[in-house]
Design an enzyme around this catalytic site. Structure first.
Site, short mmCIF file in Angstrom:
data_model
loop_
_atom_site.label_atom_id
_atom_site.label_comp_id
_atom_site.label_asym_id
_atom_site.label_seq_id
_atom_site.Cartn_x
_atom_site.Cartn_y
_atom_site.Cartn_z
N GLU A 34 71.48 -1.09 13.34
CA GLU A 34 70.87 -0.67 14.66
C GLU A 34 71.54 0.30 15.52
O GLU A 34 71.03 1.31 16.13
CB GLU A 34 70.25 -1.73 15.56
N LYS A 59 71.65 -12.05 11.39
CA LYS A 59 72.90 -12.17 10.58
C LYS A 59 73.22 -13.74 10.63
O LYS A 59 72.35 -14.47 11.13
CB LYS A 59 74.13 -11.73 11.99
N ASP A 113 74.21 -8.00 19.28
CA ASP A 113 73.74 -7.77 18.01
C ASP A 113 73.19 -8.86 17.36
O ASP A 113 74.18 -9.43 16.55
CB ASP A 113 74.53 -6.63 17.38
N ARG A 158 73.11 2.99 14.73
CA ARG A 158 72.99 4.69 14.42
C ARG A 158 71.76 4.98 14.92
O ARG A 158 71.53 6.08 15.43
CB ARG A 158 73.21 5.03 12.90
N ASP A 193 69.37 -4.72 11.11
CA ASP A 193 70.94 -4.96 11.52
C ASP A 193 71.61 -3.48 11.84
O ASP A 193 72.70 -3.55 11.99
CB ASP A 193 71.49 -5.91 10.71
N ASP A 252 79.60 -5.79 20.54
CA ASP A 252 79.08 -4.75 19.88
C ASP A 252 78.74 -3.46 20.74
O ASP A 252 78.07 -2.38 20.41
CB ASP A 252 77.73 -4.97 19.17
N LYS A 274 78.26 3.63 21.63
CA LYS A 274 77.12 2.49 21.15
C LYS A 274 77.26 1.47 22.11
O LYS A 274 78.47 0.97 22.27
CB LYS A 274 77.58 2.27 19.82
ZN ZN Z 1 75.64 -3.53 15.66
MN MN Z 2 74.02 -4.61 13.75
#
Ligand code: ZN
Ligand code: MN
Length: 496
Positions: free
Chosen positions: A346, A274, A267, A348, A344, A285, A262
């Protein structure tokens, strides 16, 4: 600390000035050669008055006596040296490295007569030194007091009877350190500097080591139907990239092993934004993609005899007039539809297309994905272990064992039909979050819907890739977690 080491191995060292480091266990005498640094045996007098008992990672610092050819002697405690595991040798090397300041040369004596200190131990000790020496100070314009002096590499000689063999193994230590430090650099870089395009360019540099690199642009991903990944990227002004790294170290007919990362370069949470506090940490991230890139570096640099695919999905998750909304439904490359509940969740969405693509195109022996996927894994395991989710007991066993060898530990978490149900959606095949309860597990269930029958493991490294506990071998915010672990997995099980 910003020190560089130039490490070599020798059967003996001619000492003149500088620092001598001696390793001493509670169950061993001073190492062979120690008397050359400490001819008057000052250590024997200093240890009792300093209360030094050779406990693990304790140290005794002695200004060398007149009769000594060196200026300073440091004895590092090794505890029960007979029981030391591989990762303990890394820690010893790391704690020795931390003591090396204001000197140009260092001789390190490891050979305790009663203990098997072989080439492997010496090379691991050296690896610990390299990992400890790392510091990310690219953006500090004011350097520390002693920094000018220490910018020249410090010449380190590790004295061991196994010098020739240790030197050979040290090439592997350098390959491993190179991968870990690359991963740390990528995680530590600020998000304005490292966008998807810039990250892809960093990965492309692995061509120098013989890794084949393909970079897919937005248009190519659109053609492949990767609408889940692209939905995350659509709120950002920076275009996404999918990077495919291919190391062909095995026989042509051998199926590859595959690692998927990932790579959300930043993010914000998107429209499900967030809170402000701590949001700067979301530059990390992309820790999964960083670990995969670092791993590819290591495997190529040590010429691993295995075919390996590394795939990283690089996107930025931003709120914007064009950003993805909660309620949107996207069709993944697999054809399965996904209702977006929370923008959020995201990671996956990026991984599901990357996993499907990897499986479909390369038919790998296994797929392991790494992702800073959920805050929930921190609630469960803290910063100390990564969550392991796996559909194959053999692979889970191999991963757990590699975790114990490297001390990059994994704790296996459950998967199951009942958890899977939690992500069924009213409007689409699935939704992208199952709510607060079992948040790490439902994230894993989501990914599992995209891997078919292929042995697969998901490592949730949200707690370990960044901000993890600082120790003898890591003082960096970005830890490089996963590189040593997966190098060990490959080395122990998948090389011909
Ligand atoms: Zn993330
Ligand atoms: Mn996220």
């Amino acid at each position: 600390m910003s020190v560089k080491f130039e490490i070599s191995f020798a059967k003996s060292a001619r000492l003149s000035g500088g620092l001598a480091i001696l390793l001493k266990g509670t169950d061993s005498e001073l190492p062979a050669g120690a008397e050359s640094a400490d001819p008057a045996n000052v250590f024997a007098r200093a240890a009792p008055v300093a209360g030094f008992k050779s406990k693990t990672l304790s140290a005794l610092d002695i200004i060398a006596p007149e009769a000594s050819p060196v200026d300073r002697i440091i004895v590092i405690g090794a505890g029960k040296a007979r029981d030391l595991a591989a990762h303990d040798w890394l820690r010893l090397g790391g704690s020795a490295a931390a003591k090396i300041r204001n000197v140009e040369k260092v001789a390190i004596f490891l050979d305790a007569p009663a203990i098997e200190v072989g080439a492997r131990e010496a090379a691991d000790f050296a690896l610990g030194m390299l990992l400890r020496a790392y510091s990310f100070d690219t953006y500090k314009t004011k350097k520390g007091d002693d920094d000018d002096k220490s910018r020249k590499p410090v010449k380190v000689t590790i004295v061991t009877q196994e010098a020739a063999a240790a030197k050979k193994l040290y090439a592997t230590s350098e390959a491993v350190a190179g991968g870990v430090l690359l991963a740390r650099d990528l995680v530590n870089e600020p998000p304005n500097v490292l966008g998807p395009v810039e990250f892809a360019a960093k990965a492309k540099e692995l061509e120098k080591l013989g890794v084949e690199i393909e970079i897919l642009t937005e248009r190519e991903m659109r053609r492949l139907g990767m609408a889940a990944l692209l939905g995350v990227a659509q709120g950002s002004a920076r275009p996404p990239r999918l990077v495919i790294m291919h190391w062909k170290g095995g026989k042509a007919k051998d199926k590859p092993v595959a690692f998927i990362g990932k790579g959300v370069v930043f993010d914000t949470g998107g429209i499900s934004i967030k809170p402000a506090a701590g949001m700067e940490e979301m530059k990390g991230d992309m820790g999964g993609a960083a670990a995969v890139t670092g791993l590819m570096h290591t495997l190529a640099a040590r010429q691993a005899k295995v075919n390996v695919i590394g795939v990283i999905g690089l996107v930025e998750n931003m709120p914007d007039g064009n950003a993805q909304r909660p309620g949107d439904i996207v069709t993944s490359m697999s054809g399965q539809t996904i209702e977006i509940i929370n923008t959020d969740a995201e990671g996956r969405l990026v991984l599901c297309d990357a996993l499907w693509y990897t499986n479909d195109r390369f038919k790998p022996q296994f797929m392991i994905n790494l992702a800073t996927l959920t805050g929930a894994i921190l609630v469960a395991l803290g910063n100390l272990q990564a969550g392991l989710f796996c559909n194959d007991d053999k692979l889970a066993g191999e991963l757990t064992a590699a975790g114990l060898v490297t001390d990059e530990r994994l704790w296996r978490m459950p998967l199951g039909k009942d958890y899977d149900k939690m992500i069924d959606s009213k409007f689409a095949d699935m939704k992208n979050t199952g709510g607060r309860h079992a948040g790490s597990i439902t994230a894993a269930q989501f990914l599992k819907r995209f891997v078919g029958e292929t042995p697969w493991a998901h490592l949730d490294i949200a707690g370990t890739a960044m901000g993890s506990v600082q120790d003898e071998i890591n003082q960096s915010w970005g830890s490089g977690f996963g590189v040593r672990l997966l190098d060990q997995l490959v080395r122990a099980n998948y090389e011909s």
